[in-house]
Every structure is written in structure tokens, then in C-alpha cells.
Design a protein around this motif. Structure first.
Motif, mmCIF file in Angstrom:
data_model
loop_
_atom_site.group_PDB
_atom_site.id
_atom_site.type_symbol
_atom_site.label_atom_id
_atom_site.label_comp_id
_atom_site.label_asym_id
_atom_site.label_seq_id
_atom_site.Cartn_x
_atom_site.Cartn_y
_atom_site.Cartn_z
ATOM 1 N N SER A 116 -19.695 -4.342 -5.548
ATOM 2 C CA SER A 116 -19.608 -5.216 -4.376
ATOM 3 C C SER A 116 -18.235 -5.144 -3.691
ATOM 4 O O SER A 116 -18.051 -5.708 -2.616
ATOM 5 N N VAL A 117 -17.283 -4.441 -4.303
ATOM 6 C CA VAL A 117 -15.954 -4.286 -3.704
ATOM 7 C C VAL A 117 -16.078 -3.514 -2.391
ATOM 8 O O VAL A 117 -16.805 -2.523 -2.302
ATOM 9 N N LEU A 118 -15.361 -3.980 -1.373
ATOM 10 C CA LEU A 118 -15.361 -3.325 -0.070
ATOM 11 C C LEU A 118 -13.956 -2.787 0.188
ATOM 12 O O LEU A 118 -13.012 -3.560 0.372
ATOM 13 N N VAL A 119 -13.798 -1.446 0.183
ATOM 14 C CA VAL A 119 -12.502 -0.810 0.409
ATOM 15 C C VAL A 119 -12.281 -0.662 1.908
ATOM 16 O O VAL A 119 -13.156 -0.188 2.633
ATOM 17 N N PHE A 120 -11.084 -1.057 2.372
ATOM 18 C CA PHE A 120 -10.739 -0.959 3.790
ATOM 19 C C PHE A 120 -9.934 0.302 4.098
ATOM 20 O O PHE A 120 -10.241 1.037 5.010
ATOM 21 N N HIS A 121 -8.861 0.513 3.363
ATOM 22 C CA HIS A 121 -7.954 1.637 3.621
ATOM 23 C C HIS A 121 -7.508 2.260 2.303
ATOM 24 O O HIS A 121 -7.396 1.562 1.300
ATOM 25 N N ARG A 122 -7.210 3.539 2.368
ATOM 26 C CA ARG A 122 -6.485 4.222 1.293
ATOM 27 C C ARG A 122 -5.518 5.160 2.003
ATOM 28 O O ARG A 122 -5.921 6.142 2.618
ATOM 29 N N LYS A 123 -4.234 4.823 1.946
ATOM 30 C CA LYS A 123 -3.217 5.535 2.715
ATOM 31 C C LYS A 123 -1.957 5.717 1.892
ATOM 32 O O LYS A 123 -1.930 5.386 0.706
ATOM 33 N N GLN A 124 -0.918 6.216 2.554
ATOM 34 C CA GLN A 124 0.400 6.316 1.939
ATOM 35 C C GLN A 124 1.423 5.709 2.888
ATOM 36 O O GLN A 124 1.256 5.752 4.103
ATOM 37 N N ILE A 125 2.474 5.135 2.317
ATOM 38 C CA ILE A 125 3.556 4.538 3.093
ATOM 39 C C ILE A 125 4.866 5.138 2.585
ATOM 40 O O ILE A 125 5.023 5.362 1.377
ATOM 41 N N GLU A 126 5.765 5.425 3.505
ATOM 42 C CA GLU A 126 7.076 5.949 3.123
ATOM 43 C C GLU A 126 7.985 4.793 2.730
ATOM 44 O O GLU A 126 8.195 3.865 3.510
ATOM 45 N N VAL A 127 8.500 4.856 1.504
ATOM 46 C CA VAL A 127 9.412 3.832 0.981
ATOM 47 C C VAL A 127 10.626 4.545 0.413
ATOM 48 O O VAL A 127 10.526 5.229 -0.610
ATOM 49 N N LYS A 128 11.741 4.436 1.116
ATOM 50 C CA LYS A 128 12.991 5.059 0.673
ATOM 51 C C LYS A 128 12.777 6.535 0.296
ATOM 52 O O LYS A 128 13.078 6.962 -0.809
ATOM 53 N N ASP A 129 12.222 7.294 1.216
ATOM 54 C CA ASP A 129 11.976 8.740 1.058
ATOM 55 C C ASP A 129 10.947 9.088 -0.010
ATOM 56 O O ASP A 129 10.893 10.218 -0.474
ATOM 57 N N LYS A 130 10.153 8.126 -0.407
ATOM 58 C CA LYS A 130 9.076 8.386 -1.367
ATOM 59 C C LYS A 130 7.754 8.025 -0.708
ATOM 60 O O LYS A 130 7.650 7.030 -0.002
ATOM 61 N N SER A 131 6.748 8.826 -0.960
ATOM 62 C CA SER A 131 5.426 8.574 -0.404
ATOM 63 C C SER A 131 4.614 7.774 -1.417
ATOM 64 O O SER A 131 4.246 8.286 -2.478
ATOM 65 N N VAL A 132 4.375 6.505 -1.096
ATOM 66 C CA VAL A 132 3.727 5.568 -2.017
ATOM 67 C C VAL A 132 2.266 5.377 -1.597
ATOM 68 O O VAL A 132 1.999 4.862 -0.507
ATOM 69 N N PRO A 133 1.312 5.782 -2.453
ATOM 70 C CA PRO A 133 -0.099 5.573 -2.102
ATOM 71 C C PRO A 133 -0.505 4.111 -2.305
ATOM 72 O O PRO A 133 -0.072 3.463 -3.256
ATOM 73 N N TRP A 134 -1.345 3.619 -1.373
ATOM 74 C CA TRP A 134 -1.820 2.239 -1.471
ATOM 75 C C TRP A 134 -3.246 2.170 -0.944
ATOM 76 O O TRP A 134 -3.721 3.061 -0.255
ATOM 77 N N MET A 135 -3.909 1.102 -1.311
ATOM 78 C CA MET A 135 -5.242 0.817 -0.789
ATOM 79 C C MET A 135 -5.399 -0.692 -0.699
ATOM 80 O O MET A 135 -4.683 -1.441 -1.368
ATOM 81 N N ASP A 136 -6.318 -1.134 0.144
ATOM 82 C CA ASP A 136 -6.632 -2.557 0.184
ATOM 83 C C ASP A 136 -8.144 -2.723 0.176
ATOM 84 O O ASP A 136 -8.880 -1.839 0.624
ATOM 85 N N PHE A 137 -8.576 -3.837 -0.391
ATOM 86 C CA PHE A 137 -10.011 -4.050 -0.550
ATOM 87 C C PHE A 137 -10.336 -5.525 -0.731
ATOM 88 O O PHE A 137 -9.469 -6.331 -1.060
ATOM 89 N N LYS A 138 -11.608 -5.839 -0.513
ATOM 90 C CA LYS A 138 -12.133 -7.187 -0.714
ATOM 91 C C LYS A 138 -12.895 -7.195 -2.032
ATOM 92 O O LYS A 138 -13.691 -6.297 -2.317
#
Length: 195
Positions: A116-138
Motif C-alpha cells: 500500500s506504500v505510494l512512492v513519490f520520488h527517487r532522486k539524488q541531492i548534492e550535499v557538500k560535493d556528495k551525491s546523496v540518494p533519497w526517496m519519499d513515500f506515503k
């Protein structure tokens, strides 16, 4: 005339809130202004800015909110326990290049355990020259629908799973705050590295 005064007051409040849009000045969510302080994690090897007033969740609350024995290692929560910042460190070493695949595996595991989990995004964000993968979901818990913001970071060459969550109905303001907190995460340099 009173209607115009109310409009002007509302515009002033809106302008004031625009000024508070980062972890240095603070961030408004609704009428609440959140200021930030440094939190040290995992033997002070990792630091992140989190909202003031958020504390380690008491053990008796942890057992109720996270009944599984596979609960997060660090749980930092607001007073009501409705907004949480959790962190767990894996023992298996990894590299930054492996983290996006590890996130895909985590997403698959989450969906297998709870379709039943609903995934919205799966992306990467730059944090101090590092590429950090993230996702958000309900997801759903005993106390209703939750908005979850999950990311992977490396500390001492080991993956750290961070997850921030709040009631789904409050996700708009919190998602922005969660992103701003994530942008502050960094490893603590030891004295040898500082030179």
C-alpha cells in the motif's frame, strides 16, 4: 476597511515567513518557527542540524511506535512523537557509487513488505560535493497516514539510513524542512584529517 487591514496583516506575515527559509535563520511550518542545532550521531562521527526541541524518543514510546525489533538505532522526535528523525548505520561497508542501487533495493523491500506504500520520488541531492540518494513515500501506521523522507549517506565507509516522517496531512512544510536538514549532514573530521 477591516478586510483591508486583515489582508495587509496576512501579507506582512507571509513576507516575514519568506525571510525564515533556512537552517541558519529558521524555518516556519504553519505558525511555528523552528530553529536548528547540531546533533552528533554514531559516536560523534556524523553531524546534522535538526530542529531545536526534538529529543531522543523515550524508551517506552519507542516500543509503542516501533514495535519491531528492527527499529532504528537513533530516534529523535518532537514532544508529541508525530514528527521523527531516525538513523540506522549498517555494518556492511559500501561506496558512494553503490548507494543508489542500495536505495532501489530498500524501495523494493518496502513495497514487498507493504504494497500500500505510494512512492513519490527517487532522486539524488548534492550535499557538500556528495551525491546523496533519497526517496519519499506515503505509508500507513496505527496513527494514520505518514509522509516519509528516506536517504542514504556514508559515514566511516558504512551506509547510514536516515528517515524523516510526519503526518501526511502536514507534509508540505515538513518536506522542505527535511530537505534543508539533509543538506547539513556531514562526517565529522577527526584530528588526523584536519592536519
Amino acid at each position: 476597511m477591516q478586510y483591508e487591514d486583515e489582508k495587509i496583516a496576512a501579507l506582512r506575515i507571509k513576507e516575514k515567513k519568506k525571510h525564515y527559509n533556512n537552517t541558519e535563520k529558521g524555518i516556519y511550518i504553519g505558525e511555528q518557527l523552528y530553529k536548528f542545532s547540531e546533533s552528533l550521531l554514531f559516536g560523534e562521527t556524523l553531524h546534522i542540524l535538526l530542529p531545536d526541541g526534538f529529543l531522543q524518543m523515550p524508551v517506552e514510546k519507542i516500543r509503542g511506535k516501533y514495535p519491531s525489533e528492527f527499529r532504528p538505532q537513533v530516534i529523535i522526535s518532537n514532544e508529541s512523537g508525530m514528527v521523527n528523525f531516525t538513523f540506522s548505520k549498517f555494518e556492511q561497508p559500501a561506496s558512494w557509487e553503490q548507494l543508489p542501487d542500495l536505495l532501489v533495493n530498500l524501495q523494493t523491500a518496502i513495497l514487498n513488505m507493504n504494497p500500500s506504500v505510494l512512492v513519490f520520488h527517487r532522486k539524488q541531492i548534492e550535499v557538500k560535493d556528495k551525491s546523496v540518494p533519497w526517496m519519499d513515500f506515503k505509508s500507513y501506521a496505527m496513527d494514520g497516514a505518514l509522509y516519509n523522507y528516506l536517504f542514504l549517506y556514508l559515514s566511516d565507509k558504512k551506509p547510514v539510513l536516515g528517515m524523516f516522517n510526519c503526518p501526511f496531512s502536514e507534509r508540505e512544510g515538513w518536506q522542505y524542512l527535511f530537505t534543508k536538514c539533509l543538506e547539513t549532514i556531514d562526517e565529522v573530521m577527526d584530528l588526523n584529517e584536519r592536519g
